[in-house]
Each structure stands twice: as C-alpha cells, then as structure tokens.
Design a protein around this motif. Structure first.
Motif, PDB file in Angstrom:
ATOM      1  N   SER A  98     -35.007   0.107  -5.175  1.00  8.06           N
ATOM      2  CA  SER A  98     -35.256   0.395  -3.760  1.00  8.06           C
ATOM      3  C   SER A  98     -34.211   1.329  -3.174  1.00  8.06           C
ATOM      4  O   SER A  98     -33.887   1.268  -1.986  1.00  8.06           O
ATOM      5  N   ILE A  99     -33.703   2.190  -4.032  1.00 10.78           N
ATOM      6  CA  ILE A  99     -32.803   3.229  -3.555  1.00 10.78           C
ATOM      7  C   ILE A  99     -33.678   4.451  -3.288  1.00 10.78           C
ATOM      8  O   ILE A  99     -34.375   4.920  -4.184  1.00 10.78           O
ATOM      9  N   PRO A 100     -33.682   4.924  -2.054  1.00 20.57           N
ATOM     10  CA  PRO A 100     -34.611   6.008  -1.727  1.00 20.57           C
ATOM     11  C   PRO A 100     -34.417   7.257  -2.583  1.00 20.57           C
ATOM     12  O   PRO A 100     -33.285   7.666  -2.845  1.00 20.57           O
ATOM     13  N   PHE A 101     -35.530   7.817  -3.026  1.00 19.61           N
ATOM     14  CA  PHE A 101     -35.585   9.118  -3.704  1.00 19.61           C
ATOM     15  C   PHE A 101     -34.915   9.189  -5.067  1.00 19.61           C
ATOM     16  O   PHE A 101     -34.493  10.244  -5.500  1.00 19.61           O
ATOM     17  N   VAL A 102     -34.828   8.069  -5.761  1.00 19.40           N
ATOM     18  CA  VAL A 102     -34.362   8.103  -7.144  1.00 19.40           C
ATOM     19  C   VAL A 102     -35.575   8.253  -8.057  1.00 19.40           C
ATOM     20  O   VAL A 102     -35.599   9.069  -8.965  1.00 19.40           O
ATOM     21  N   VAL A 103     -36.601   7.455  -7.764  1.00 24.22           N
ATOM     22  CA  VAL A 103     -37.801   7.422  -8.605  1.00 24.22           C
ATOM     23  C   VAL A 103     -38.950   8.038  -7.809  1.00 24.22           C
ATOM     24  O   VAL A 103     -39.183   7.657  -6.667  1.00 24.22           O
ATOM     25  N   GLY A 104     -39.639   9.014  -8.412  1.00 19.66           N
ATOM     26  CA  GLY A 104     -40.702   9.677  -7.660  1.00 19.66           C
ATOM     27  C   GLY A 104     -42.072   9.581  -8.316  1.00 19.66           C
ATOM     28  O   GLY A 104     -43.025  10.203  -7.867  1.00 19.66           O
ATOM     29  N   SER A 105     -42.186   8.813  -9.411  1.00 18.38           N
ATOM     30  CA  SER A 105     -43.480   8.730 -10.095  1.00 18.38           C
ATOM     31  C   SER A 105     -43.552   7.408 -10.847  1.00 18.38           C
ATOM     32  O   SER A 105     -42.519   6.759 -11.093  1.00 18.38           O
ATOM     33  N   LEU A 132     -41.173 -13.472 -15.975  1.00 18.29           N
ATOM     34  CA  LEU A 132     -42.455 -13.331 -16.666  1.00 18.29           C
ATOM     35  C   LEU A 132     -42.874 -11.858 -16.672  1.00 18.29           C
ATOM     36  O   LEU A 132     -43.112 -11.288 -17.716  1.00 18.29           O
ATOM     37  N   TYR A 133     -42.960 -11.258 -15.498  1.00 24.22           N
ATOM     38  CA  TYR A 133     -43.282  -9.828 -15.466  1.00 24.22           C
ATOM     39  C   TYR A 133     -42.975  -9.233 -14.097  1.00 24.22           C
ATOM     40  O   TYR A 133     -42.709  -9.967 -13.140  1.00 24.22           O
ATOM     41  N   ALA A 134     -43.018  -7.915 -14.045  1.00 24.06           N
ATOM     42  CA  ALA A 134     -42.797  -7.233 -12.765  1.00 24.06           C
ATOM     43  C   ALA A 134     -43.796  -6.094 -12.608  1.00 24.06           C
ATOM     44  O   ALA A 134     -44.148  -5.437 -13.588  1.00 24.06           O
ATOM     45  N   VAL A 135     -44.248  -5.897 -11.388  1.00 25.23           N
ATOM     46  CA  VAL A 135     -45.259  -4.866 -11.085  1.00 25.23           C
ATOM     47  C   VAL A 135     -44.836  -4.137  -9.806  1.00 25.23           C
ATOM     48  O   VAL A 135     -44.478  -4.792  -8.824  1.00 25.23           O
ATOM     49  N   PRO A 136     -44.890  -2.813  -9.804  1.00 29.31           N
ATOM     50  CA  PRO A 136     -44.454  -2.097  -8.592  1.00 29.31           C
ATOM     51  C   PRO A 136     -45.532  -2.042  -7.506  1.00 29.31           C
ATOM     52  O   PRO A 136     -46.729  -2.025  -7.800  1.00 29.31           O
ATOM     53  N   TRP A 137     -45.069  -1.978  -6.272  1.00 27.62           N
ATOM     54  CA  TRP A 137     -45.919  -1.592  -5.160  1.00 27.62           C
ATOM     55  C   TRP A 137     -46.139  -0.086  -5.287  1.00 27.62           C
ATOM     56  O   TRP A 137     -45.306   0.608  -5.877  1.00 27.62           O
ATOM     57  N   PRO A 138     -47.221   0.424  -4.708  1.00 26.06           N
ATOM     58  CA  PRO A 138     -47.367   1.883  -4.675  1.00 26.06           C
ATOM     59  C   PRO A 138     -46.185   2.523  -3.924  1.00 26.06           C
ATOM     60  O   PRO A 138     -45.458   1.830  -3.200  1.00 26.06           O
ATOM     61  N   PRO A 139     -45.999   3.835  -4.096  1.00 25.09           N
ATOM     62  CA  PRO A 139     -44.832   4.477  -3.488  1.00 25.09           C
ATOM     63  C   PRO A 139     -44.763   4.265  -1.979  1.00 25.09           C
ATOM     64  O   PRO A 139     -45.784   4.153  -1.304  1.00 25.09           O
ATOM     65  N   GLN A 140     -43.557   4.197  -1.493  1.00 23.90           N
ATOM     66  CA  GLN A 140     -43.323   3.879  -0.088  1.00 23.90           C
ATOM     67  C   GLN A 140     -43.403   5.139   0.776  1.00 23.90           C
ATOM     68  O   GLN A 140     -42.694   6.121   0.538  1.00 23.90           O
ATOM     69  N   GLY A 141     -44.291   5.090   1.753  1.00 20.48           N
ATOM     70  CA  GLY A 141     -44.456   6.214   2.672  1.00 20.48           C
ATOM     71  C   GLY A 141     -44.021   5.825   4.071  1.00 20.48           C
ATOM     72  O   GLY A 141     -43.726   4.656   4.344  1.00 20.48           O
ATOM     73  N   LEU A 142     -44.001   6.807   4.937  1.00 21.27           N
ATOM     74  CA  LEU A 142     -43.500   6.593   6.293  1.00 21.27           C
ATOM     75  C   LEU A 142     -44.664   6.578   7.292  1.00 21.27           C
ATOM     76  O   LEU A 142     -45.414   7.551   7.395  1.00 21.27           O
ATOM     77  N   TYR A 143     -44.814   5.487   7.988  1.00 20.56           N
ATOM     78  CA  TYR A 143     -45.864   5.349   9.013  1.00 20.56           C
ATOM     79  C   TYR A 143     -45.230   5.522  10.388  1.00 20.56           C
ATOM     80  O   TYR A 143     -44.100   5.071  10.609  1.00 20.56           O
TER      81      TYR A 143
END
Ligand code: PCA
Length: 319
Positions: A98-105, A132-143
């Motif tokens: 959850s560090i902004p702009f490290v991961v973009g895809s 057990l496992y981990a799953v990402p939320w879709p990319p975080q956008g600004l509303y």
C-alpha cells in the motif's frame, strides 16, 4: 481395553468429521473476495468429504475488520480475512502493498507478493497464525465529488480513510481524513460526510457512489491485498489429508482470485462510466505532484520498517 481403544478411535474420527471453521471478514459476502472465499469453502468441504466446513461471517458481524487478526490469534474465531494494511501497526511489512505508485500492474503486484510472502508467513507463524492465501483489490483510483485540478484542491476536502495507511496518505495530500468502513461509504456520501476517497472501481460500484461522486481518476495508486488466514492450532487439529486439501484449495483460491480481480477491475470502471461518472486522467502536472507525495510516504515507510523493507524492495527493483 481393546473396546475402549476402538471407541476412542471412533470418537477421534467423528471429531474430524464435524469440524466447522468460522471465517470472519469485514467485507460483504457478495463481493468478489467473499464469493471466492465461498468457493474455497465449497472446495474444501468437497475435498474433505464434509470433514471440514467453512462458514463465512461477513460484514464485520463477528469482529470489525481491524480486529480480525487479533481475534483469530486469540482463538475467538478459527479463521479470518482482512486487508493487509490493517496489520501495519505491529507487522510493518504488511504495508508493502500500500505504498503509492510502487506497483502499477497485476504482474508487478504478483512479484511484490512473492517477495513479501516469506516475511509475512514468518510474522504470522510467530503469532500462531497460518496464511492461506492473498488476493489483491483492483488498482486504487481517486474519486471526487468535484474536479481535482491542482494539489491545492485537496485542501479541506473530507477524504475517506479506513486505516492508518490511508490516514497518512490523506494527511500528506492535505485533505481531512474521515474514517468510514467500506459498507458505510454509500450512506456517508448521501449524508455529505465525504468529498473524496482512494479505492478501487469495484468498491465504487458496490457502494453505488454515482450521484454525489462525479469523477474517477485512474491513478492506479496501489494494489492492496486481502489476506485469508487461520489459527495454526485449528489447522494442526485437522487430519493430514484435510490439511493438504485446505492448502490445495487455498492455492487455487489465490490463482482464481487474482484473475477475478483483474476482470472485475475492467468491468467496474466501465460500470462507473455507464452510471455517469467521468473517468479521467489527472493532469500530468498534478500526477507528478501526487507521485512526489507517494515518494514521501514511501520514504517514511522504509524508515519505519528498516532492513525488512530492503529485503522486499531491493530484489523488487533490481532483479
Ligand atoms: N476496497 C476496500 C479496500 C480497498 C478497496 O479497493 C475499501 O475501500 O475499503
């Protein structure tokens, strides 16, 4: 004596036959994460011929999102799902996603998870927990309820937050943080309690944010993950074949969840648009400015985590 032994053995088999794990989550059962957990449960039940059932307790009905890890650790509930950033206070490396702009895809998010997982598994094991496992939320956008053209526009906007990480991001942007759980976003918007938030397109769709929200900027800021885990004692109590079945189903749930997340990311952005929200890019100047703020957050994070941060990000950037 022989009879007693046989009776005891039968009792042990019966005990295995009737295990139910409650799995507490702060999120809705109908969300793609919840549906994935339900399928995981069905697969576990089938593979163990009913030896193990997994019962979802959604919506924070058993424990609030940010309390779930402790509740599972204390054995108050056998299993749980939470968002990794809810763990950062005593498990700083949980915040790596959850560090902004490290991961973009998605492929980059996957690479980060592979580097983050061993450290997380150690942290969990230390607390008597098993991932057990981990799953990402879709990319975080600004509303936003009104257009955001310059960084100054954030000033005194009420920005929704849901944990320490998002509070710090709001502060760095100069917005006023307001804590709102995911299930309350729709109501909070209706009551004018928030003007802006950073979250995924799917969360906007599930909360039907159209109406008050007019803009969605695809800033792809980060890919936070939900983590599903179990109390290690509960896991160890299972028969060995049931343990293997749980791990196999967990690995399948992880693969399936990552694919669904990606599909849902696309369809949800389209749905926001269909409902009248303007899906736009920020101006290049503002994007740059926001990225600089992301770097500031990142420096703070690396400083607070120390060498474990290097163990993740040195290979992430240089391998
Ligand atoms: N939805 C959750 C966490 C991240 C996301 O995309 C939320 O907004 O609370």
């Amino acid at each position: 004596m022989k009879l007693f032994l046989i009776a005891a053995l039968c009792a042990a088999t019966v005990a295995h036959a009737q295990t139910t794990w409650k799995l507490a989550t702060g999120y809705r059962a109908e969300s793609f994460h919840g549906e994935n957990i339900a399928q995981f449960g069905r697969e576990v039940e089938a593979a163990t011929q009913g030896q193990l059932k997994i019962e979802l307790a959604p919506n924070g009905s058993l424990f609030k999102l940010n309390d779930i890890r402790q509740a599972v650790q204390d054995g108050k509930v056998q299993a749980g799902e939470t968002i990794m950033t809810s763990l950062v206070t005593d498990m700083p490396i949980a915040g790596a996603d959850s560090i902004p702009f490290v991961v973009g895809s998605y492929p980059a998010a996957q690479r980060l998870w592979q580097l983050q997982r061993p450290g997380m598994a150690r942290e969990f094991a230390r607390r008597g927990l098993k991932i057990l496992y981990a799953v990402p939320w879709p990319p975080q956008g600004l509303y936003a309820t009104r257009p955001i053209k310059t960084a100054a526009d954030f000033r005194h906007m009420k920005m929704r937050t849901y944990n320490q990480t998002t509070v710090r991001i709001a502060e760095i942007l100069g917005a006023d943080p307001v804590d709102i759980a995911m299930g309350d976003v729709g109501r909070a918007l209706g009551e004018g309690r928030l003007d802006t938030m950073i979250t995924s397109a799917v969360t906007g769709v599930e909360n039907k944010v159209w109406g008050p929200i007019k803009y969605y900027y695809e800033i792809n800021a980060w890919f936070p993950k939900n983590i599903v885990f179990v109390n290690a004692k509960s896991f160890d109590l299972l028969a060995p074949d049931a343990r293997a079945a749980v791990l196999k189903a967990a690995s399948e749930a992880e693969g399936r969840g990552w694919l669904t997340s990606e599909t849902v990311a696309r369809s949800s952005t389209q749905e926001l648009q269909r409902n009248g929200i303007k899906v736009e890019r920020l101006s290049p100047e503002l994007e740059l400015e926001i990225k600089r703020m992301g770097e500031r957050f990142s420096r703070e994070w690396v400083r607070s985590v120390g060498h474990e941060a290097n163990a993740i990000f040195v290979p992430y950037y240089f391998n």
